[in-house]
Design a protein around this motif. Structure first.
Motif, PDB file in Angstrom:
ATOM      1  N   ARG A  26      -2.679   0.960   8.199  1.00 50.53           N
ATOM      2  CA  ARG A  26      -3.665   0.560   7.188  1.00 50.53           C
ATOM      3  C   ARG A  26      -4.910  -0.006   7.879  1.00 50.53           C
ATOM      4  N   LEU A  27      -6.041   0.088   7.185  1.00 48.66           N
ATOM      5  CA  LEU A  27      -7.256  -0.590   7.616  1.00 48.66           C
ATOM      6  C   LEU A  27      -8.229  -0.652   6.445  1.00 48.66           C
ATOM      7  N   ASP A  28      -9.170  -1.579   6.525  1.00 49.99           N
ATOM      8  CA  ASP A  28     -10.210  -1.676   5.496  1.00 49.99           C
ATOM      9  C   ASP A  28     -11.407  -0.868   5.971  1.00 49.99           C
TER      10      ASP A  28
ATOM     11  N   LEU B 228     -15.664 -10.580   5.357  1.00 43.45           N
ATOM     12  CA  LEU B 228     -14.247 -10.436   5.682  1.00 43.45           C
ATOM     13  C   LEU B 228     -13.727  -9.115   5.121  1.00 43.45           C
ATOM     14  N   ALA B 229     -13.120  -8.304   5.961  1.00 44.73           N
ATOM     15  CA  ALA B 229     -12.582  -6.999   5.550  1.00 44.73           C
ATOM     16  C   ALA B 229     -11.106  -7.180   5.191  1.00 44.73           C
ATOM     17  N   ASP B 230     -10.861  -7.645   3.992  1.00 44.62           N
ATOM     18  CA  ASP B 230      -9.498  -8.018   3.590  1.00 44.62           C
ATOM     19  C   ASP B 230      -8.953  -7.134   2.474  1.00 44.62           C
ATOM     20  N   THR B 231      -9.413  -5.874   2.432  1.00 41.55           N
ATOM     21  CA  THR B 231      -8.929  -4.928   1.419  1.00 41.55           C
ATOM     22  C   THR B 231      -8.395  -3.681   2.114  1.00 41.55           C
ATOM     23  N   PRO B 232      -7.282  -3.822   2.834  1.00 40.90           N
ATOM     24  CA  PRO B 232      -6.783  -2.665   3.586  1.00 40.90           C
ATOM     25  C   PRO B 232      -6.229  -1.574   2.679  1.00 40.90           C
TER      26      PRO B 232
ATOM     27  N   VAL C 168      -4.060   3.418 -12.930  1.00 37.55           N
ATOM     28  CA  VAL C 168      -2.629   3.375 -13.251  1.00 37.55           C
ATOM     29  C   VAL C 168      -2.037   2.012 -12.919  1.00 37.55           C
ATOM     30  N   GLY C 169      -2.878   0.978 -13.003  1.00 38.27           N
ATOM     31  CA  GLY C 169      -2.389  -0.384 -12.834  1.00 38.27           C
ATOM     32  C   GLY C 169      -2.209  -0.822 -11.396  1.00 38.27           C
ATOM     33  N   THR C 170      -2.759  -0.071 -10.442  1.00 40.03           N
ATOM     34  CA  THR C 170      -2.614  -0.448  -9.040  1.00 40.03           C
ATOM     35  C   THR C 170      -3.681  -1.475  -8.645  1.00 40.03           C
ATOM     36  N   ASP C 171      -3.496  -2.042  -7.483  1.00 39.31           N
ATOM     37  CA  ASP C 171      -4.340  -3.142  -6.988  1.00 39.31           C
ATOM     38  C   ASP C 171      -5.831  -2.778  -7.041  1.00 39.31           C
ATOM     39  N   PRO C 172      -6.648  -3.530  -7.802  1.00 42.18           N
ATOM     40  CA  PRO C 172      -8.070  -3.179  -7.948  1.00 42.18           C
ATOM     41  C   PRO C 172      -8.999  -3.832  -6.935  1.00 42.18           C
ATOM     42  N   LYS C 173      -8.459  -4.538  -5.943  1.00 37.90           N
ATOM     43  CA  LYS C 173      -9.304  -5.349  -5.068  1.00 37.90           C
ATOM     44  C   LYS C 173     -10.388  -4.547  -4.360  1.00 37.90           C
ATOM     45  N   GLU C 174     -10.111  -3.275  -4.034  1.00 39.81           N
ATOM     46  CA  GLU C 174     -11.109  -2.501  -3.286  1.00 39.81           C
ATOM     47  C   GLU C 174     -12.427  -2.399  -4.031  1.00 39.81           C
ATOM     48  N   PHE C 175     -12.392  -2.504  -5.353  1.00 36.00           N
ATOM     49  CA  PHE C 175     -13.625  -2.371  -6.124  1.00 36.00           C
ATOM     50  C   PHE C 175     -14.550  -3.578  -5.958  1.00 36.00           C
ATOM     51  N   GLU C 176     -14.056  -4.663  -5.376  1.00 34.01           N
ATOM     52  CA  GLU C 176     -14.937  -5.788  -5.077  1.00 34.01           C
ATOM     53  C   GLU C 176     -16.011  -5.398  -4.053  1.00 34.01           C
ATOM     54  N   LEU C 177     -15.736  -4.368  -3.267  1.00 34.14           N
ATOM     55  CA  LEU C 177     -16.716  -3.925  -2.272  1.00 34.14           C
ATOM     56  C   LEU C 177     -18.008  -3.454  -2.924  1.00 34.14           C
ATOM     57  N   PHE C 178     -17.922  -2.983  -4.172  1.00 31.92           N
ATOM     58  CA  PHE C 178     -19.127  -2.508  -4.850  1.00 31.92           C
ATOM     59  C   PHE C 178     -20.005  -3.662  -5.330  1.00 31.92           C
TER      60      PHE C 178
ATOM     61  N   PRO D  29       3.326   4.769   4.130  1.00 35.91           N
ATOM     62  CA  PRO D  29       3.690   4.193   2.831  1.00 35.91           C
ATOM     63  C   PRO D  29       2.761   4.668   1.724  1.00 35.91           C
ATOM     64  N   TYR D  30       3.143   4.377   0.470  1.00 39.80           N
ATOM     65  CA  TYR D  30       2.474   4.994  -0.671  1.00 39.80           C
ATOM     66  C   TYR D  30       1.642   4.006  -1.486  1.00 39.80           C
ATOM     67  N   LEU D  31       0.937   4.574  -2.461  1.00 46.09           N
ATOM     68  CA  LEU D  31      -0.171   3.957  -3.200  1.00 46.09           C
ATOM     69  C   LEU D  31      -1.359   3.808  -2.247  1.00 46.09           C
ATOM     70  N   HIS D  32      -2.543   3.622  -2.828  1.00 41.98           N
ATOM     71  CA  HIS D  32      -3.751   3.612  -1.990  1.00 41.98           C
ATOM     72  C   HIS D  32      -3.726   2.495  -0.955  1.00 41.98           C
ATOM     73  N   ASN D  33      -3.018   1.404  -1.250  1.00 43.64           N
ATOM     74  CA  ASN D  33      -2.995   0.274  -0.320  1.00 43.64           C
ATOM     75  C   ASN D  33      -1.731   0.244   0.526  1.00 43.64           C
ATOM     76  N   GLY D  34      -0.921   1.291   0.466  1.00 44.40           N
ATOM     77  CA  GLY D  34       0.260   1.365   1.321  1.00 44.40           C
ATOM     78  C   GLY D  34       1.284   0.294   1.039  1.00 44.40           C
ATOM     79  N   SER D  35       1.452  -0.071  -0.237  1.00 45.32           N
ATOM     80  CA  SER D  35       2.308  -1.202  -0.580  1.00 45.32           C
ATOM     81  C   SER D  35       3.728  -0.809  -0.969  1.00 45.32           C
ATOM     82  N   VAL D  36       4.056   0.476  -0.911  1.00 51.20           N
ATOM     83  CA  VAL D  36       5.394   0.955  -1.278  1.00 51.20           C
ATOM     84  C   VAL D  36       5.907   1.838  -0.138  1.00 51.20           C
ATOM     85  N   PRO D  37       7.099   1.557   0.411  1.00 47.85           N
ATOM     86  CA  PRO D  37       7.507   2.208   1.653  1.00 47.85           C
ATOM     87  C   PRO D  37       8.010   3.636   1.539  1.00 47.85           C
TER      88      PRO D  37
END
Length: 631
Positions: A211-213, A241-245, A386-396, A543-551
């Motif tokens: 993973r990486l941001d 801070l790049a905290d949205t991997p 689909v209810g997944t982690d929305p944090k990446e949209f803070e970059l906008f 791992p799966y989902l956009h943030n790799g949170s499911v193995p």
């Protein structure tokens, strides 16, 4: 960097089942010395294409090669020891520079990175290693970047270490003057590198392997290190801070998608948009780039004078990626061979017209025609919340000072940049469009600029002319060019407007209004939505989902509350659950995910959302998983 990310993820059949399955005999890691088994990836993916993909220069410049070879780890071993396999990078015995791994290249006297460093995967099972070209790398870029920063800082702070470094770089017994010159060069390199790494890399919750941001680091690089008005080009306040991997994407179908990047903000699907995508990537991985004002250029800025991007190399990489096919399931016989009858049952579930907890994956992930790009046929890449982690949209919502680019514009494509509080993605858009318009400009444009630059040269040589008169003539030339700017925008390159799209403000999950999809990034609600990619080869991309949170894929078929709270990441592979094995020995890293309560859903590590297939029976889940092996 470049930066594109999400897919359909699945998971363990149940926590109980997960807990009771330890390391099976078939899941033992392969020997580090064993040669990999290359998975079948289509007739176009030849050995020659693979070797070129592993080392094709794109214009990245990490540092001078001799420095890289001379650097030491804290334990005194060469930094390049073990071909960087400690970070998950893969050995490349065909590298022209001994020891450089897959994805590391040399151009002139500089070492750089290329696409394959982040998009080549190797998994281990049954005592063998399996290579998947174009797959998401299981590498730890943050540790590599941080350790490189520490190695240089440690060498500069310790005189004996610097003396040894200087002797290795310069050879023999360098003079005091030579060492002083070298130290200044290293310090000049170290200032921007240390600045971005010390601010941007998260220390309490590192990205970890796989993973990486990427988007944040590209924005940090361009706005924080490249556009400052000071001699060092740095605008420290622009670095965040790049905290949205997110997890690395697989790229075997990237050229044909009609959108890319996990939030789908980049139009895609033809050679120009592909060049834009790859150019954004090289900006994020150590390109040398400093735009400057230029009255002799049609856009008023020169985006190419100080730009190490290798455009021929970027095009070559794109042509190579077009040849990479999805990997075939490597186990043709034995206990992991596909059960054809069971897979046929899974196909029916996958293609069900109902997109619910009972299946229907093809509605979002099936192959259908997308938005055509300059007569190119594409695959639709719907953007679905689909209810997944929305944090990446803070970059906008990130705003920055625009430094030397204040006032930069591209008629009909991008309005002028404000000096302060400008959207960071708009700055990237300006840089991307400006660079590619300048790179691809017509002979008519070249003739016009040549005349303007000739006139400017004559002005500079006029002896004794008053400064005011010179300034007036420069202004006249600039205004004449500005009036002709529209000539640069053609029907073809106008598509660049969609290469980096922005939002007015980061949305909230409530705006999405439940599970829903849209076809364009600019469509109205739902505002939070990630790309739903065609799932060919999905078995090889955990791992799966956009943030790799499911193995595993099996895990994603469980409700979020039943998915693993934490898991290890590494190359050991579980062919039954299709994804990461429970036990990993490559990295000492455990990803800790968060639940769906309150702010936890937008932690960047939330395991929530995408609850499709969760109500299937045990037999139906097994059938769906079997089909996903051959998709």
């Amino acid at each position: 960097m470049t930066i594109r990310h999400q897919s359909f993820g699945l998971k363990h059949l149940s926590l109980l089942f997960t807990a009771t399955v330890c390391v099976l005999p078939g899941l033992q890691p392969a020997s580090a010395a064993s040669a990999p088994v290359y998975t079948e990836q289509g007739k176009q993916w030849t050995h020659a294409a693979r070797l070129q993909y592993y080392s094709q220069d794109q214009g990245s410049r990490v540092m001078p090669l001799q420095w890289f070879l001379a650097l030491k780890q804290a334990n005194g071993k060469p930094f390049l020891d073990d071909s960087l396999s400690r970070y998950g990078y893969l050995p490349n015995p065909d590298s022209k520079t001994q020891g450089l791994p897959v994805g590391f290249t040399v151009n002139g006297n500089a070492v750089g990175m290329t696409c394959s460093a982040c998009h080549t995967r190797q998994i281990e099972a049954d005592g063998k290693a399996y290579r998947i070209d174009g797959g998401p790398a299981i590498s730890d870029f943050q540790s590599f970047a941080a350790d490189l920063d520490s190695a240089v800082g440690r060498m500069l702070d310790d005189q004996p270490s610097f003396d040894a470094f200087a002797a290795a770089v310069l050879g023999g017994s360098p003079s005091a003057e030579q060492k002083t010159k070298l130290r200044k060069e290293v310090e000049t390199w170290y200032l921007p590198y240390h600045t971005i790494m010390s601010i941007a890399l998260p220390k309490d919750k590192p990205w970890g392997p796989a993973r990486l941001d990427a988007v944040a680091m590209i924005l940090n690089r361009v706005t924080g290190l490249d556009i400052g008005t000071a001699p060092d080009h740095i605008i420290k306040s622009n670095i965040h801070l790049a905290d949205t991997p997110v997890r690395y994407p697989f790229i075997w179908n990237a050229p044909i998608q009609d959108k890319t990047q996990w939030p789908g903000f980049a139009d895609n699907g033809n050679d120009l948009l592909g060049l834009s995508r790859n150019y954004g990537e090289v900006l994020g991985v150590f390109a040398d780039f400093y735009p400057e004002k230029a009255p002799g250029q049609l856009l008023g800025f020169d985006y190419l004078k100080h730009n190490s991007a290798n455009f021929d190399g970027l095009k070559a990489v794109e042509n190579l990626v077009k040849k990479i096919g999805p990997p075939a399931w490597p186990w043709k016989e034995g206990k992991w061979a596909v059960n054809a009858k069971l897979a046929a049952q899974g196909k029916a579930i996958y293609e069900s017209p109902t997109q619910t907890e009972n299946g229907g994956c093809a509605g979002c992930h099936g192959i259908r025609d997308g938005i055509p790009r300059a007569l190119n046929k594409t695959w639709a890449t719907p953007l679905c919340y689909v209810g997944t982690d929305p944090k990446e949209f803070e970059l906008f919502g990130l705003t920055v000072d625009t430094g030397v680019l204040a006032g930069a514009k591209i008629p009909f494509l991008e309005k002028p940049l404000k000096a302060k509080d400008e959207n960071a993605v708009r700055v990237l858009s300006m840089v991307g469009m400006g660079t590619l318009l300048q790179h691809t400009k017509s002979p008519k444009t070249l003739d016009l600029e040549l005349k303007a630059q000739t006139d400017l040269g004559l002005i500079e040589r006029l002896a004794g002319e008053a400064r005011a008169a010179k300034d007036r003539k420069v202004k006249e030339i600039s205004e004449r060019l500005l009036k002709k700017q529209a000539d640069m925008v053609t029907a073809d390159n106008a598509q660049l407007k969609g290469a980096y799209q922005t939002m007015q403000a980061p949305p909230s999950p409530q705006q999405a209004g439940g599970y829903a999809c849209k076809d364009k990034f600019t469509d109205p609600t739902p505002a939070i939505a990630y790309e739903s990619r065609v799932l060919q080869g999905i078995w090889a991309t955990a791992p799966y989902l956009h943030n790799g949170s499911v193995p595993t894929l099996a895990a994603l078929l469980e409700p979020a509350q039943n998915r693993p709270v934490e898991f290890k990441i590494g190359p050991a592979y579980d062919p039954e659950k299709i994804g990461l094995a429970v036990e990993q020995s490559k990295f000492d890293y455990v990803l800790k995910t968060t639940d769906c309560e309150g702010a936890n859903i937008k932690s960047g590590n939330s395991r929530c959302g995408h609850e499709f297939g969760t109500r299937l029976s045990k037999q139906e889940k097994a059938a769906l998983l079997e089909y996903l092996k051959i998709l």
